[in-house]
Design a protein around this motif. Structure first.
Motif, PDB file in Angstrom:
ATOM      1  N   UNK A 175      48.983  41.589  45.021  1.00  0.00           N
ATOM      2  CA  UNK A 175      49.088  42.984  45.429  1.00  0.00           C
ATOM      3  C   UNK A 175      50.467  43.304  46.006  1.00  0.00           C
ATOM      4  N   UNK A 176      51.043  42.370  46.790  1.00  0.00           N
ATOM      5  CA  UNK A 176      52.391  42.679  47.273  1.00  0.00           C
ATOM      6  C   UNK A 176      53.375  42.932  46.127  1.00  0.00           C
ATOM      7  N   UNK A 205      41.992  35.199  47.954  1.00  0.00           N
ATOM      8  CA  UNK A 205      41.703  34.034  48.788  1.00  0.00           C
ATOM      9  C   UNK A 205      40.507  33.203  48.349  1.00  0.00           C
ATOM     10  N   UNK A 206      39.582  33.807  47.580  1.00  0.00           N
ATOM     11  CA  UNK A 206      38.422  33.003  47.191  1.00  0.00           C
ATOM     12  C   UNK A 206      38.745  32.098  46.007  1.00  0.00           C
ATOM     13  N   UNK A 207      39.910  32.299  45.415  1.00  0.00           N
ATOM     14  CA  UNK A 207      40.318  31.443  44.319  1.00  0.00           C
ATOM     15  C   UNK A 207      41.573  30.696  44.720  1.00  0.00           C
ATOM     16  N   UNK A 229      27.745  33.112  32.805  1.00  0.00           N
ATOM     17  CA  UNK A 229      28.365  34.436  32.830  1.00  0.00           C
ATOM     18  C   UNK A 229      29.878  34.319  32.636  1.00  0.00           C
ATOM     19  N   UNK A 230      30.481  33.329  33.265  1.00  0.00           N
ATOM     20  CA  UNK A 230      31.928  33.159  33.145  1.00  0.00           C
ATOM     21  C   UNK A 230      32.335  32.707  31.745  1.00  0.00           C
ATOM     22  N   UNK A 283      39.669  48.064  36.751  1.00  0.00           N
ATOM     23  CA  UNK A 283      38.468  47.547  37.420  1.00  0.00           C
ATOM     24  C   UNK A 283      38.110  46.159  36.873  1.00  0.00           C
ATOM     25  N   UNK A 329      30.072  28.985  35.037  1.00  0.00           N
ATOM     26  CA  UNK A 329      28.656  29.234  34.741  1.00  0.00           C
ATOM     27  C   UNK A 329      28.558  30.049  33.450  1.00  0.00           C
ATOM     28  N   UNK A 342      40.290  43.825  38.639  1.00  0.00           N
ATOM     29  CA  UNK A 342      39.879  43.701  40.048  1.00  0.00           C
ATOM     30  C   UNK A 342      38.640  42.828  40.202  1.00  0.00           C
ATOM     31  N   UNK A 343      37.692  43.003  39.290  1.00  0.00           N
ATOM     32  CA  UNK A 343      36.425  42.281  39.439  1.00  0.00           C
ATOM     33  C   UNK A 343      36.461  40.917  38.764  1.00  0.00           C
ATOM     34  N   UNK A 344      36.915  40.902  37.529  1.00  0.00           N
ATOM     35  CA  UNK A 344      36.820  39.649  36.761  1.00  0.00           C
ATOM     36  C   UNK A 344      38.055  38.766  36.886  1.00  0.00           C
ATOM     37  N   UNK A 345      39.115  39.310  37.432  1.00  0.00           N
ATOM     38  CA  UNK A 345      40.337  38.525  37.556  1.00  0.00           C
ATOM     39  C   UNK A 345      40.174  37.385  38.548  1.00  0.00           C
ATOM     40  N   UNK A 346      40.920  36.314  38.305  1.00  0.00           N
ATOM     41  CA  UNK A 346      40.919  35.206  39.263  1.00  0.00           C
ATOM     42  C   UNK A 346      42.159  35.357  40.119  1.00  0.00           C
ATOM     43  N   UNK A 347      41.958  35.772  41.347  1.00  0.00           N
ATOM     44  CA  UNK A 347      43.071  35.993  42.264  1.00  0.00           C
ATOM     45  C   UNK A 347      42.496  36.059  43.671  1.00  0.00           C
TER      46      UNK A 347
END
Lengths: 528, 551
Positions: free
Chosen positions: A6-7, A516-518, A460-461, A506, A458, A509-514
């Motif tokens: 985002x930065x 802190x959780x990744x 879905x992925x 969107x 999984x 935002x939702x499906x992208x891997x980015x």
């Protein structure tokens, strides 16, 4: 600050805003400030190494230019003509060559030392240790994009030496050429005559251009975050546990790696091109649907195009047209006859090129083998051109769609298998995996035994990434057929158009891997 | 110029629509997964203005200790627990500011328990800020928490857009993530852990008279909070709820904070060591070290509610226009919690915490009944036994699974074990869970001692018939005999050849013998007892697997 953050988006927006708000004569200064700021954020004080390369390259360029001017002036003043003029020019060129060597030695020396010292030292130590002496292993920090900007700097000096361009007279502007932020991370290799003026010129804001640029950035984000970083998960798992697998899953892992690199690298290029397009700057295309190639040679014309072009202009032609290679050609023609003998010098040059392509990718033997693997297939292809033509004529497959599909699949398989060398920990692992791939290659039980789910994604992925790859190839196919996708979208009613944009944003935002959780993966080509 | 304005307008409209889509629709299901948070933070705004007598603010201890439905039913107090799991004391002021936006004139009860520690896990920042609407207060809270957790500026965007952190959940989203079931329980808790868990925390319960100064940072936070309350002239009461804090230092810090706040002229209830007065049983009324379960919550609310009702002149909500809404919520909430409570908890019978609960309870089948064996409790006059349909661990019982009185065993004064055989209304196949509670006879009847909130269960099953043998009669036929089983209505006889499988050969309704005339080869016999079960279907006993052999 990576491209996928985002930065970085905020950074682009801020740069674009300031770029179009300042008086046009200051636009290049905004770009220079932004580029050095971006570089400093990523490499901190290693920025001094970038500046050192820039400064030396600039000074060498100036010196060569000045010597050329002085030489030409002397020829003019002496009123030389014909052979005498040619000889005088040749003499001048020799003088400038010495200066060029200084510049190349500095730039290349910096790259070789920082990136390859430990490789050379490690290999030398294999012998030296028998004499009780070894090179120490140095913990060297690699400046961001050094492999890119060094080759760019060398091309600049050589082009001046060859008289193709005039040296830059403004150090600050040249600093911008060397550090332009969208392309310093992972290219493409910019040629001075193509990029410099675009950077120095002023540009007016253009809405359509901005929209197109934003679309490219979004498409780059989708490739990188939805496909590349997601494929990285099972690929890494299989390569880290390669002893547990055999057969087709090995091939799928390496093919997946190929797609990962493609989505990653070309995604980064789309972002770089998109950012530049917003600013009114067109940077060179680095990919042209490489997975639709009908041969490995064709593949390298479509993959990392600017690296191939650089190698062709600054390694292949100088080598194959050199006097020593002409001598080799004479000898080989005598020994092997005209057909083979003529090709051997070209093959030698090609071997050197692909050796260096591999070596450029990394300071390990596996990369060299990777380069040579590709070079060998290309040389074989060239050598057997006539044989293939006869086979096509006999079988009558020429021009048939099935033949084209076969060629594309064949290229895909050869290219993918070669990637074992690039992705494995070393040549040994690559060979082991290639061997394991042939064991029970027909066994498809991994599809039903939950093996795929054990690789880190999984259901879905998996569905998501396969769908995304299909979309990627569909878009590439449309590009191959020269369908103007962005223009087609632009021609749609605003509601439809915006629905597509919102959907894409969107999706990222939702499906992208980015985030802190990744554990977000760095761009693969950033490391080269 | 007009063209430029048009472009600017288009970009602005695009950005605004995108922001609305992301803020309102896309990131909504991606907020943190704890449904209690929106129930508490967003639910308060649905309460009509000026209708809440008091609002309790703090971390999760607040909503586990205080039960707003019980407070309403018992004292007519309308209250709300405006609290967030893991909420750090650093943000208490912001929580207060946010709550006051909806209910500026309520009494504020502020938990001081958060001052026991100096730092917090940064993941809790999401719990705190994800459900705050975008405002200066939210941004200030993010700044304060992130500064304290030393989160770099570049990584703070995820607190404004939780989607950034939680988007990886896309493949595991479920219906509730979109619906956010905000049950109308006035913030009273209903999550299964709170309702069902009961874990002995005796080892962690620490009492101390010591006072230990808090860090300069926390002192600053506390002073800032008190200054805010003073400036805003808030009607506040500070409380420290009883917890098994694990360390003496933590308890000493809370003691210090309570004293300090009191010295500053505020009212404080330091209940840290008042478990006995409140009636909270550290062995059974906590779900973990710092949270009560429903039983502890009811006791705490009963005790503290009395204090609040006396201290503040709250108007009894049961007698005014607020009653309709609160009664409806109470009815709904009661339908959830009542099945968890013993009849003596529901009717408010007096308690005697001095009586411990009977140990070593053994519940086993006893023919058509179930036998409960338990050890004596010193000082008990007797024992009431309660039964319910078995409840799986961590499952919330339904109304059908409520506790019912099963019987009484009067103490004869001896130590050792007592047995209760439950046969009434029990059919073979029935399965029940039992709990034993000791009582002492007081002036107003039975005073119940401490109790477990789960029991042991067993099913009533028919005993296995004992095979008595096979005798060969004169005509060559075989006569199989077995023992009679209490409650059996019939017996099913099976036989098999050596190495084969049993097959049914007869059903015997009268007597305990069977004569087999088909005797060409050696065979093995066995028998099962059978009767009609509680559900109307036939229930069988086990059988002797080895059987009895006849040559």
């Amino acid at each position: 600050m990576t491209f996928v953050s985002f930065p970085f988006i905020i950074f682009i927006a801020a740069v674009a805003l300031v770029y179009f708000l300042v008086p046009k004569r200051f636009q290049w200064i905004v770009l220079l400030a932004a580029s050095y700021f971006f570089y400093f954020l990523n490499s901190e004080w290693l920025i001094l190494l970038l500046f050192a390369t820039t400064f030396v390259t600039f000074m060498v360029g100036r010196k060569i230019g000045a010597m050329q001017d002085a030489g030409n002036a002397a020829i003019e003043a002496a009123g030389l003509a014909g052979k005498a003029k040619k000889e005088a020019r040749s003499k001048n060129k020799k003088k400038t060559l010495h200066v060029l060597w200084i510049g190349v030695a500095f730039d290349l020396g910096m790259l070789l030392f920082l990136k390859y010292f430990n490789f050379f030292a490690g290999n030398a130590n294999i012998i030296l240790k028998h004499f009780g002496w070894t090179f120490p292993k140095l913990h060297l920090l690699l400046p961001l994009g050094i492999s890119f900007y060094t080759l760019q700097a060398m091309a600049y000096m050589i082009d001046i030496y060859r008289g193709k361009i005039r040296p830059d007279t403004n150090l600050a502007k040249f600093m911008l050429f060397m550090s332009y932020f969208p392309q310093i991370v992972q290219g493409p290799f910019a040629r001075y005559r193509h990029l410099a003026n675009q950077l120095y010129e002023s540009h007016s804001f253009d809405y359509k251009r901005m929209a197109f640029g934003a679309q490219l950035i979004l498409w780059g984000f989708m490739k990188k975050t939805i496909i590349a970083d997601r494929l990285a998960v099972p690929v890494e798992y299989v390569f880290n546990h390669s002893g547990n697998y055999t057969g087709l899953i090995m091939f799928l892992a390496v093919a997946g790696y190929g797609l990962q690199v493609y989505a990653d690298f070309s995604g980064g290029m789309e972002i770089a091109r998109g950012v530049s397009q917003i600013l009114g700057i067109e940077i060179e295309l680095n990919f042209r649907q490489p997975y639709f190639s009908n041969s490995i040679e064709d593949f390298w014309r479509r993959w990392h195009i600017t690296l191939g072009a650089w190698m062709k202009d600054y390694i292949f032609y100088p080598l194959s047209l050199s006097k020593s290679f002409a001598g080799v050609s004479r000898v080989t023609r005598k020994i092997a006859g005209n057909y083979i003998g003529k090709k051997i010098p070209a093959f030698l040059s090609m071997f050197v090129v692909y050796f260096l392509v591999g070596f450029w990718h990394g300071s390990e033997w596996k990369y060299i083998v990777y380069g040579v693997w590709n070079g060998c297939f290309i040389m074989t292809g060239i050598l057997l051109t006539d044989v293939y033509a006869k086979m096509r004529a006999v079988t009558g497959v020429e021009g048939k769609i099935s033949w084209t599909v076969f060629q594309v699949i064949r290229t895909f398989i050869i290219r993918s298998i070669g990637l074992f060398f690039a992705r494995a920990k070393g040549v040994h692992q690559a060979l082991s995996m290639m061997t394991a791939m042939t064991v029970k290659w027909w066994d498809l039980s991994f599809l039903t035994q939950g093996t795929l789910k054990s690789l880190g994604l999984d259901n879905a992925n998996w569905i998501l990434v396969i769908t995304a790859i299909i979309i990627l190839f569909a878009v590439d196919y449309l590009h191959e057929k020269e369908v103007p996708i962005r223009e087609t979208i632009a021609a749609q009613p605003i509601v439809f158009r915006w629905i597509i944009y919102y959907g894409a944003i969107i999706a990222v935002l939702i499906f992208g891997i980015y985030g802190p959780s990744y554990d977000s993966a760095a761009f693969i080509y950033e490391q080269f | 110029m007009r063209e430029k304005a048009g472009i600017f307008g288009r970009v602005a409209v695009f950005a605004v629509i995108l922001a609305v889509i992301v803020q309102c629709f896309v990131q909504y299901p991606f907020r943190s997964t704890d449904y209690r948070i929106p129930q508490m933070l967003e639910g308060i705004k649905k309460e009509p203005a000026q209708t809440l007598d008091c609002v309790l603010v703090g971390a999760s201890n607040v909503y586990t200790f205080w039960n707003s439905i019980a407070a309403y039913e018992e004292f007519g107090i309308t209250s709300w627990t405006y609290a967030v799991p893991g909420y750090p004391a650093i943000g208490l002021k912001n929580l207060l500011i946010e709550a006051r936006k909806a209910h500026p004139d309520s009494v504020y009860i502020i938990s001081l328990n958060g001052f026991k520690k100096d730092s917090f896990r940064d993941v809790y920042i999401h719990n705190a800020v994800d459900y705050f609407p975008l405002s200066a207060n939210k941004l200030d809270l993010i700044r304060r928490l992130c500064d304290d957790a030393e989160i770099p500026a570049g990584d703070r965007l995820e607190y404004i857009l939780p989607l950034i952190r939680f988007h990886s959940r896309w493949s595991s989203l479920e219906e509730n993530d979109f619906l956010h079931p905000e049950a109308n329980h006035k913030g009273a808790q209903m999550n299964p852990g709170f309702l069902t868990a009961s874990i002995d925390q005796t080892a962690f319960y620490v009492e101390t008279d010591r006072r230990e100064k808090i860090s300069d940072k926390m002192q600053g936070v506390l002073d800032d909070l008190l200054a805010y309350c003073r400036e805003e002239k808030l009607q506040v009461l500070f409380v420290a709820m009883p917890q098994a804090l694990g360390t003496e230092e933590a308890a000493a810090r809370i003691n210090y904070v309570c004293d300090y706040v009191e010295e500053q002229g505020f009212d404080v209830l330091n209940q840290l060591h008042e478990t006995e007065a409140i009636g909270i049983d550290i062995q059974t009324d906590l779900k973990d070290r710092i949270h009560t379960n429903i039983h502890g919550a009811l006791k705490y609310t009963d005790y503290t509610g009395k204090i609040l009702a006396e201290k503040f002149d709250f108007k009894d909500a049961r007698q005014d226009e607020r009653a309709a809404s609160w009664n409806a919520s109470a009815e709904e909430y009661r339908s959830i919690i009542n099945p968890l409570l013993y009849p003596f908890e529901l009717d408010g019978s007096p308690r005697d915490p001095g009586l411990t609960f009977p140990g070593q309870q053994d519940v086993q089948s006893a023919g058509k009944g179930i036998a409960v064996v338990f050890s004596a409790v010193p000082g008990a006059d007797g024992y009431d036994l309660f039964r319910r349909l078995p409840v799986k661990k961590n499952h919330v019982p339904t109304e059908k699974q409520s506790w019912h009185y099963a019987g009484t065993v009067v103490s004869d004064g001896r130590d050792g074990t007592y047995e209760f055989r439950d046969t009434e209304e029990i059919s073979v196949g029935d399965s029940f869970e039992y709990s034993v509670v000791a009582y002492r006879m007081g002036e107003n009847g039975k005073e119940y001692g401490r109790c477990c909130y789960s029991g042991n269960s067993a099913a009533a099953v028919l005993d296995t018939p004992v095979l008595l043998g096979v005798s060969i009669r004169e005509d060559g036929s075989r006569e199989l005999a077995w023992s009679s089983v209490d409650g059996a209505e019939s017996y099913v006889v099976y036989k098999k050849a050596e190495g084969g499988k049993y097959s049914k050969v007869a059903v015997v309704k009268d007597g305990c013998t069977y004569t087999d005339a088909e005797t060409d080869q050696p065979e093995i016999y066995t028998v099962r007892a059978a009767c009609k079960g509680s559900g109307g279907d036939t229930v069988y006993s086990d059988y002797d697997k080895e059987g009895v052999r006849a040559e």
